[in-house]
Write a protein that holds these residues in place. Structure first.
Motif, PDB file in Angstrom:
ATOM      1  N   GLU A   7       0.782  -1.239   0.000  1.00  0.00           N
ATOM      2  CA  GLU A   7       0.000   0.000   0.000  1.00  0.00           C
ATOM      3  C   GLU A   7       0.814   1.289   0.000  1.00  0.00           C
ATOM      4  N   GLY A   8       2.056   1.257   0.466  1.00  0.00           N
ATOM      5  CA  GLY A   8       2.782   2.479   0.791  1.00  0.00           C
ATOM      6  C   GLY A   8       2.888   3.520  -0.300  1.00  0.00           C
ATOM      7  N   ALA A   9       3.300   3.116  -1.496  1.00  0.00           N
ATOM      8  CA  ALA A   9       3.463   4.086  -2.586  1.00  0.00           C
ATOM      9  C   ALA A   9       2.130   4.679  -3.020  1.00  0.00           C
ATOM     10  N   ALA A  10       1.072   3.861  -2.961  1.00  0.00           N
ATOM     11  CA  ALA A  10      -0.265   4.377  -3.297  1.00  0.00           C
ATOM     12  C   ALA A  10      -0.694   5.437  -2.295  1.00  0.00           C
ATOM     13  N   PHE A  11      -0.359   5.231  -1.028  1.00  0.00           N
ATOM     14  CA  PHE A  11      -0.632   6.231   0.012  1.00  0.00           C
ATOM     15  C   PHE A  11       0.107   7.529  -0.295  1.00  0.00           C
TER      16      PHE A  11
END
Length: 242
Positions: A186-190
């Motif tokens: 999820e991190g990059a989408a966040f």
């Protein structure tokens, strides 16, 4: 008042207090399981404070549960940021580590995150989306954690994937292409959603496993979640007195 909204993508929990010109903070996690202690602490603080703001001085804390993966995260967070204004967003979750110098259970601060699969294959070569001229795949935090509180967390680079790695050949191939330490879904989408909405953002991850051939017996999910929530509660306390 504590209110809970259930949506198609998950559960949105928030706590509000009447106060002027104070910070609005959004905590973001993929699953409720990862931040259950944080939710309990917010409820406890609300119960202790009653109708006053004696402990929680921040105007609005919210916790958004997006669902697992970059698509669910981008949709849920994008919708939330399009309809509500925030001063800061903080992503919390467990993750895998490529770096064996990071112990299982350690909590780290992600400063850069990469959508590793966004691009094209050219035989044995991978072409990143930026090289193709269609955008970028690397995104970063826009607010250093130490500006809020110095927790001594190691700063790391990360990769966000749809399929977590569990094959030695693919792991080596990725590490040859990108200098990364942490893997999540999820991190990059966040980071991307926050960048588009112009909201300051921080990502904090706790290492539950090493990125290797799938070995569930070696996972340390319990300690990772415990340590993650301890850090999250320290963040909550720091924000509460700002």
């Amino acid at each position: 008042m504590v209110q809970i909204y259930k949506t198609k993508t998950g559960e949105l929990f928030y706590l509000s207090f009447q106060k002027i010109e104070l910070m609005r903070v959004l905590f973001v996690a993929a699953t409720e399981f990862e931040v259950e202690s944080l939710k309990s602490e917010v409820r406890r603080l609300k119960s202790e404070s009653g109708d006053s703001d004696s402990r929680l001085r921040t105007n609005d804390f919210r916790l958004l549960i997006t669902g697992v993966g970059m698509v669910a995260t981008a949709y849920a967070l994008g919708r939330e940021l399009a309809t509500n204004q925030y001063d800061l967003a903080i992503n919390l979750g467990i993750a895998g580590s490529f770096d064996r110098n990071i112990a299982l259970g350690d909590v780290v601060e992600i400063t850069e995150d990469n959508l590793a699969e966004l691009g094209a294959e050219d035989d044995e070569k991978f072409l990143p989306i930026a090289e193709m001229g269609f955008g970028k795949s690397a995104f970063g935090a826009t607010k250093p954690l130490e500006e809020l509180v110095d927790l001594g967390l190691k700063k790391c680079s990360a990769v966000t994937v749809n399929t977590v790695h569990g094959n030695e050949a693919s792991i080596q191939k990725l590490q040859q292409r990108l200098k990364i330490q942490i893997e999540s879904m999820e991190g990059a989408a966040f980071f991307y959603a926050c960048s588009e909405a112009k909201v300051a953002c921080i990502q904090v991850r706790s290492v539950s496993n090493y990125v290797e051939k799938r070995n569930r017996d070696a996972w340390q999910i319990g300690p990772a979640i415990k340590n993650l929530n301890e850090i999250a509660i320290k963040l909550l306390d720091a924000l509460s007195i700002m």
